[in-house]
Design a protein around this motif. Structure first.
Motif, mmCIF file in Angstrom:
data_model
loop_
_atom_site.group_PDB
_atom_site.id
_atom_site.type_symbol
_atom_site.label_atom_id
_atom_site.label_comp_id
_atom_site.label_asym_id
_atom_site.label_seq_id
_atom_site.Cartn_x
_atom_site.Cartn_y
_atom_site.Cartn_z
ATOM 1 N N GLY A 1 -4.924 -32.889 -5.458
ATOM 2 C CA GLY A 1 -5.267 -32.951 -6.875
ATOM 3 C C GLY A 1 -4.356 -32.111 -7.735
ATOM 4 O O GLY A 1 -3.970 -32.509 -8.846
ATOM 5 N N PRO B 1 -5.014 -37.668 -11.748
ATOM 6 C CA PRO B 1 -5.336 -36.346 -11.192
ATOM 7 C C PRO B 1 -6.767 -36.225 -10.701
ATOM 8 O O PRO B 1 -7.033 -35.589 -9.674
ATOM 9 C CB PRO B 1 -5.073 -35.407 -12.380
ATOM 10 C CG PRO B 1 -4.056 -36.120 -13.211
ATOM 11 C CD PRO B 1 -4.430 -37.565 -13.097
ATOM 12 N N VAL C 1 -5.343 -31.781 -18.310
ATOM 13 C CA VAL C 1 -4.215 -32.699 -18.123
ATOM 14 C C VAL C 1 -4.663 -34.139 -18.363
ATOM 15 O O VAL C 1 -3.949 -34.936 -18.988
ATOM 16 C CB VAL C 1 -3.626 -32.545 -16.706
ATOM 17 C CG1 VAL C 1 -2.478 -33.530 -16.501
ATOM 18 C CG2 VAL C 1 -3.125 -31.117 -16.494
ATOM 19 N N ILE C 2 -5.853 -34.484 -17.877
ATOM 20 C CA ILE C 2 -6.385 -35.828 -18.094
ATOM 21 C C ILE C 2 -6.567 -36.086 -19.589
ATOM 22 O O ILE C 2 -6.212 -37.150 -20.105
ATOM 23 C CB ILE C 2 -7.720 -36.012 -17.347
ATOM 24 C CG1 ILE C 2 -7.486 -35.982 -15.839
ATOM 25 C CG2 ILE C 2 -8.393 -37.327 -17.747
ATOM 26 C CD1 ILE C 2 -8.760 -35.979 -15.022
ATOM 27 N N VAL D 1 -1.640 -26.973 -16.239
ATOM 28 C CA VAL D 1 -0.821 -26.694 -15.060
ATOM 29 C C VAL D 1 -0.650 -25.192 -14.860
ATOM 30 O O VAL D 1 -0.676 -24.687 -13.723
ATOM 31 C CB VAL D 1 0.547 -27.394 -15.180
ATOM 32 C CG1 VAL D 1 1.483 -26.942 -14.067
ATOM 33 C CG2 VAL D 1 0.367 -28.908 -15.136
ATOM 34 N N THR E 1 -1.564 -33.514 -10.509
ATOM 35 C CA THR E 1 -1.700 -32.996 -11.871
ATOM 36 C C THR E 1 -0.363 -32.466 -12.380
ATOM 37 O O THR E 1 0.052 -32.751 -13.514
ATOM 38 C CB THR E 1 -2.744 -31.870 -11.922
ATOM 39 O OG1 THR E 1 -4.005 -32.384 -11.476
ATOM 40 C CG2 THR E 1 -2.906 -31.346 -13.336
ATOM 41 N N ILE F 1 -7.508 -29.480 -14.476
ATOM 42 C CA ILE F 1 -7.186 -30.894 -14.275
ATOM 43 C C ILE F 1 -7.721 -31.729 -15.429
ATOM 44 O O ILE F 1 -7.076 -32.677 -15.900
ATOM 45 C CB ILE F 1 -7.756 -31.381 -12.926
ATOM 46 C CG1 ILE F 1 -6.994 -30.729 -11.766
ATOM 47 C CG2 ILE F 1 -7.676 -32.905 -12.820
ATOM 48 C CD1 ILE F 1 -7.555 -31.061 -10.402
ATOM 49 N N ALA G 1 -1.317 -30.308 -21.574
ATOM 50 C CA ALA G 1 -1.146 -30.560 -20.144
ATOM 51 C C ALA G 1 -0.478 -29.385 -19.457
ATOM 52 O O ALA G 1 -0.851 -28.995 -18.345
ATOM 53 C CB ALA G 1 -0.313 -31.835 -19.935
#
Length: 287
Positions: free
Chosen positions: A80, A229, A255-256, A114, A84, A252, A110
């Protein structure tokens, strides 16, 4: 219906990556990369006659780099997390190509996710920095792959060009795979698992997405793609026992959200047909 086809493609792709990571202990990441790309290339070559041109060579090189670095990253960090980080590639490329300042907001969001993943402890230990770096290299290769895929698609090479690029990618990764895995690469069990990975990470996603894209708009495709992700985290938890912390899952989610936001904020453009994201597939437009 088309959205569910793309969602099925995303899930199949990530579960295929999870199965591939199970090969690492026996043939290593280079061996798994060579096996997967080699079998996928042979399957494509059986279906269509390969074509070779400059665009094919460039795409094959990006495919080899993307898969090689991504699988090496999977040896060190959870699935995952790796997906990502890798997702920064196409997301950043989409923002740069759009030339709109507001799209950099989504890239920043995003990137924040990270960074949180990079400093967050995972099962008592911090994430392997080499694994994070490899995932970032995979992100760069994914962005290059998008550009190379679009060039091949607009050159009219079609599936034949894709088959040729897959053979080049397989040829580039096979020597390293053989040097690390040796004869184990051709054991019946490895060949069987490699075929499963090639089907789940290539043939099935390709078929589902091609059907979906007959009626699905590119923006909607990008929204569903942003769920990768999450699908990777699910596959890692179910098949690999990689249970992420609440903070990591929240990262995560950032980021989505960035991926969905970038897809929804894209301005209408001439209709193009993006293809599935994967090492054996052409992705003509940035997602």
């Amino acid at each position: 219906m088309a959205v569910f086809l793309v969602l099925g493609s995303v899930i199949s792709l990530q579960f295929g990556a999870a199965f591939a990571s199970q090969l690492f202990g026996q043939i290593g990441a280079p061996g798994a990369t060579a096996l997967r790309l080699g079998i996928a290339a042979l399957l494509l070559a059986v279906v269509v006659r390969p074509k070779f041109r400059q665009e094919t060579v460039v795409l094959g090189m990006t495919m080899a780099g993307m898969n090689g670095t991504f699988y090496l990253a999977l040896e060190r960090i959870p699935l995952g997390v790796a997906v990502t980080i890798e997702f920064l590639g196409p997301l950043g490329l989409a923002a740069v190509l759009s030339r709109r300042p507001r799209d950099f907001v989504w890239v920043g969001l995003a990137l924040a996710g990270v960074v949180i993943l990079g400093v967050r402890e995972y099962t008592g230990a911090k994430l392997d920095l080499v694994g994070v770096a490899l995932a970032l290299f995979a992100a760069v290769f994914w962005a290059c792959y998008v550009l190379a895929g679009r060039k091949l698609a607009t050159a009219g090479l079609g599936t034949g060009g894709l088959a040729g690029a897959s053979l080049i990618a397989a040829a580039l990764t096979l020597p390293y795979g053989l040097s690390t895995a040796g004869a184990a690469l051709f054991e019946p069990k490895m060949l069987l698992l490699g075929t499963v990975v090639a089907l789940m990470a290539s043939a099935i996603p390709y078929t589902l997405e091609i059907k979906a894209l007959k009626t699905l708009q590119a923006s909607t495709f990008g929204v569903v793609l942003a769920l990768e992700p999450a699908a990777a985290a699910l596959a890692g938890a179910v098949l690999l026992g990689q249970h992420l912390s609440v903070v990591s899952l929240g990262a995560i989610a950032l980021v989505i959200t960035a991926g969905v936001g970038a897809a929804l904020r894209k301005a209408p453009a001439p209709r193009e047909t993006p293809a599935p994201r994967d090492a054996d597939l052409v992705l003509p437009v940035p997602q």
